[in-house]
Enzyme design. Structure first.
Site, short mmCIF file in Angstrom:
data_model
loop_
_atom_site.label_atom_id
_atom_site.label_comp_id
_atom_site.label_asym_id
_atom_site.label_seq_id
_atom_site.Cartn_x
_atom_site.Cartn_y
_atom_site.Cartn_z
N GLY A 341 5.77 34.96 10.55
CA GLY A 341 4.87 33.95 11.09
C GLY A 341 5.10 33.79 12.57
O GLY A 341 6.06 34.31 13.13
N LYS A 342 4.22 33.06 13.23
CA LYS A 342 4.39 32.82 14.66
C LYS A 342 3.72 31.51 15.03
O LYS A 342 2.80 31.04 14.38
CB LYS A 342 3.80 33.97 15.48
CG LYS A 342 2.37 34.35 15.16
CD LYS A 342 1.97 35.60 15.93
CE LYS A 342 0.58 36.07 15.52
NZ LYS A 342 0.18 37.29 16.25
N GLY A 346 7.36 30.92 19.42
CA GLY A 346 7.85 32.26 19.18
C GLY A 346 7.53 32.76 17.78
O GLY A 346 6.94 32.05 16.96
N LYS A 347 7.92 34.01 17.52
CA LYS A 347 7.68 34.65 16.24
C LYS A 347 8.91 34.53 15.34
O LYS A 347 10.03 34.43 15.82
CB LYS A 347 7.34 36.12 16.44
CG LYS A 347 6.04 36.38 17.19
CD LYS A 347 5.79 37.88 17.31
CE LYS A 347 4.48 38.15 18.04
NZ LYS A 347 4.23 39.61 18.18
N LYS A 363 14.16 33.71 14.26
CA LYS A 363 13.13 33.16 15.14
C LYS A 363 13.46 33.52 16.58
O LYS A 363 14.54 33.21 17.08
CB LYS A 363 13.03 31.65 14.98
CG LYS A 363 11.89 31.06 15.83
CD LYS A 363 11.50 29.67 15.42
CE LYS A 363 10.25 29.21 16.15
NZ LYS A 363 9.81 27.87 15.77
N ASP A 459 9.84 18.40 15.18
CA ASP A 459 8.73 19.32 14.93
C ASP A 459 8.46 19.44 13.42
O ASP A 459 8.45 20.52 12.86
CB ASP A 459 9.03 20.70 15.52
CG ASP A 459 7.77 21.54 15.70
OD1 ASP A 459 6.67 20.96 15.70
OD2 ASP A 459 7.89 22.78 15.82
#
Length: 656
Positions: A341-342, A346-347, A363, A459
């Site tokens: 995922g991204k 970042g990815k 990550k 987050d």
């Protein structure tokens, strides 16, 4: 088929076509390396009493040493196998390990003989315990050292890495082909039907914890009389030795007198051959030297690619630091095919650690400046010590140039947002959604109130909530997390988080707190219940903002109108109503009005009930003295629910 499996099959079936010889055993089933031994194949007995099973110089061979007479394992052909045990000391000297490898096995077989059987019958009545070593087929991989149990089949029933357990349960690995003597204990208990295998260096006493255990009745697999012994399969550069052996078919075995063991001979001849090859290689000049220089330059460039700068202050974070090379190999060079995922920071890549083969999630984020790097890594190292069933474990970090890599436990089901928005064929039912809400609440409560410091996640959103194979939720991605002591406010910093989950006071002041986390959690509760994002185009402007839409539907008397259409009517209306109302309370624009996470858990568990005039509180635009303004006090709540609502901060003077 691996060499260990081949060796075990070979040892199990080398007696296949012969008949059992029912001669008497002069020792009565007990012996300690006496003279009644039989050798076959590439095996011999040295004058000092040392058995060498493999002594091949040009090609791999097989050797056998066994007790000459069959031993009685049952009182009758149809009886049960009695308890038996054996201990022996062996050593394998491998001048140069090969991928093919070499190994040794202890066998219980119905016949004696070293025969090759092309068609293997699966009812050969044999038991074998094998020890195998081989060089890894990967450049940076660890050598293979395995112990396996094979009972009457063409497949290993049980295997593990060679080693021994300390009293505290820690495994100490052993190199089978180190050339050092290793003692093995194989014990079968007739009462428990358990076969235990223990091994250790002769420099220490027998460990209390077996290395390998298997509970299985051996009676159907062994005849009344059986032969016992060893079989060895090796490479051209290995020699296998049996230094001592003791056996008892009636119970506990007598220990071996280790002080009287013969010494393992030095393999000077093989080492001399290797030295000559090295000398010849070094004497080659001209073209060879140029090739070496070219290879050296290529190696330097490759090492430079993985070069990391480690500053003095990073030493204290050593246990939490991964090498870039390991992460590069684990993620196959950070290929796009490994992306899980991204997002805006970042990815996330899937990886397999090269040495342990443990799956991880990595990550990759960019740190905009070196300022604050030390403090950031200090917080990462601190968070790495967290252990909670509802938190994704942060394993460590890697820093390279201007990039940071955070390493987490891998969650096989991925993130929650995929189930909410990207997988129409796999719909989360209400029970799963409610359990996910409770899991996240538990993890967040631990961060806020139950650890030695306050950890503000900053987050919280479905993309950062990961699911294990049983659909249990774990809060992850601590890349933006901040720490502070209990009772002390966090410092002002750049506004961090995701649009739609950022509380009003955080966007104004840049100061995150536990209540800003509660705000994001409230939005998350509404999102997972309604099946839509916090902000997005809808049929009318009033439906654009999720919190406003839910509040409007509550005002109009039809709050269940907002429930995710994919659920249909397959949900508990009482639970859904509780989650929606609690979500609005947690996402209240006034920080002081929001409950703490411990109170949220009490509401979700049914220990506490929401105030009857909660709608007035949520709709309130002016709050002067908190619940007292609306006629609701913590005392009155306690009287009705036996639990008082704990607020996150003192009340402010403005409301929604």
């Amino acid at each position: 088929m691996s060499l260990l499996l081949k060796m075990l099959l070979f040892s199990l079936f080398f007696f296949y076509m012969a008949s059992i010889s029912q001669c008497s055993d002069p020792t009565g089933g007990q012996f300690s390396f006496n003279g009644y031994l039989y050798t076959d194949g590439v095996a011999d007995l040295n004058p000092d009493g040392l058995f060498k099973l493999i002594t091949s110089k040009t090609q791999g061979g097989a050797g056998q040493v066994l007790y000459q007479f069959p031993l009685q394992f049952k009182n009758s052909p149809n009886g049960t196998v009695s308890s038996f045990s054996t201990t022996f000391v062996f050593a394998i000297v491998a001048v140069r390990k090969t991928i093919a490898g070499c190994g040794l096995s202890f066998n219980i077989s119905p016949t004696k003989g070293l025969n090759s059987v092309p068609n293997i019958d699966h009812s050969n009545h044999s038991v074998s315990v094998g020890f195998h070593t081989a060089k890894s087929d990967k450049p940076d991989g660890e050598d293979v050292n395995l112990v396996g149990i094979n009972i009457d089949s063409s497949k290993m029933d049980r295997n593990c890495s060679a080693g021994y357990y300390k009293d505290d349960g820690r495994l100490v690995n052993l190199d089978i082909a180190s050339g050092k003597p290793i003692q093995v204990w194989i014990e079968y208990n007739n009462s428990t039907k358990q076969l235990d295998v223990t091994m250790h260096s002769i420099k220490i006493s027998k460990p209390k914890i077996p290395l390998l255990s298997m509970r299985k009745d051996l009676s159907p697999y062994l005849h009344e009389y059986m032969y016992i012994g060893f079989t060895s399969v090796g490479s051209p550069t290995s020699s296998h030795y049996i230094l001592g052996w003791s056996f008892n078919n009636k119970g506990a075995v007598s220990d071996i007198n280790l002080s009287r063991l013969p010494k393992v001979p030095d393999e000077d001849q093989e080492r001399s051959l290797s030295s000559k090859i090295l000398a010849i290689s070094l004497s080659i000049s001209g073209v060879t030297l140029v090739i070496v220089l070219i290879l050296g330059v290529m190696l330097f460039l490759k090492r430079k690619k993985f070069l990391e700068v480690i500053e003095d202050w990073e030493v204290q974070f050593g246990p939490h630091k991964f090498t870039y090379k390991d992460l590069f190999i684990a993620t196959k060079g950070f290929k796009n095919s490994e992306v899980l995922g991204k997002g805006g920071f970042g990815k996330v890549f899937k990886g397999i650690l090269p040495l342990s083969s443990i799956p991880i999630a990595v990550k990759k984020i960019s740190h905009d400046s070196r300022q604050g790097m030390r403090e950031f890594l200090a917080e990462i190292a601190t968070i790495g010590r967290l252990r909670h069933p509802d938190l994704v474990r942060l394993l460590g970090y890697c820093r390279r140039k201007g990039e940071l890599y955070l390493v987490y436990d891998f969650m096989p089901k991925g993130s929650l947002d995929k189930f909410l928005y990207n997988q129409p064929n796999q719909i989360l039912d209400w029970s799963q959604r409610f359990n996910i809400i409770k899991d996240v609440a538990s993890g967040l409560c631990y961060l806020h109130q139950q650890w030695v410091q306050v950890i503000i996640h900053r987050d919280i959103k479905p993309a950062n909530i990961l699911l294990d194979e049983n659909m249990n939720a774990k809060l992850g991605d601590f890349g933006l997390a901040k720490l502070c002591d209990h009772g002390i406010d966090s410092q002002t910093s750049n506004v961090a988080g995701t649009f739609g989950y950022i509380s009003p006071e955080l966007s104004r002041t840049g100061k995150s707190s536990t209540s800003s986390d509660v705000f994001a959690f409230g939005v998350f509760m509404l999102e997972i219940t309604c099946g839509r994002r916090p902000i997005g185009p809808r049929g009318s402007p009033s439906e654009m903002v999720l919190t406003d839409w839910v509040l409007d539907c509550w005002d109009s008397g039809d709050i269940l109108q907002v429930v995710d259409e994919k659920l249909g009517h397959r949900y508990l209306a009482e639970q859904v109503t509780l989650v929606l109302k609690l979500g609005l309370l947690c996402s209240h624009p006034v920080a002081a009005t929001r409950p703490s996470m411990s109170s949220v858990i009490q509401f979700l568990d049914g220990v506490a009930t929401l105030p009857h005039n909660l709608l007035d509180l949520v709709n309130s635009r002016i709050i002067n003295e908190g619940f007292d303004t609306l006629g609701v006090t913590t005392e009155s709540m306690e009287a009705s629910s036996n639990v008082s609502l704990v607020m996150t901060e003192s009340f402010l003077s403005s409301g929604r």
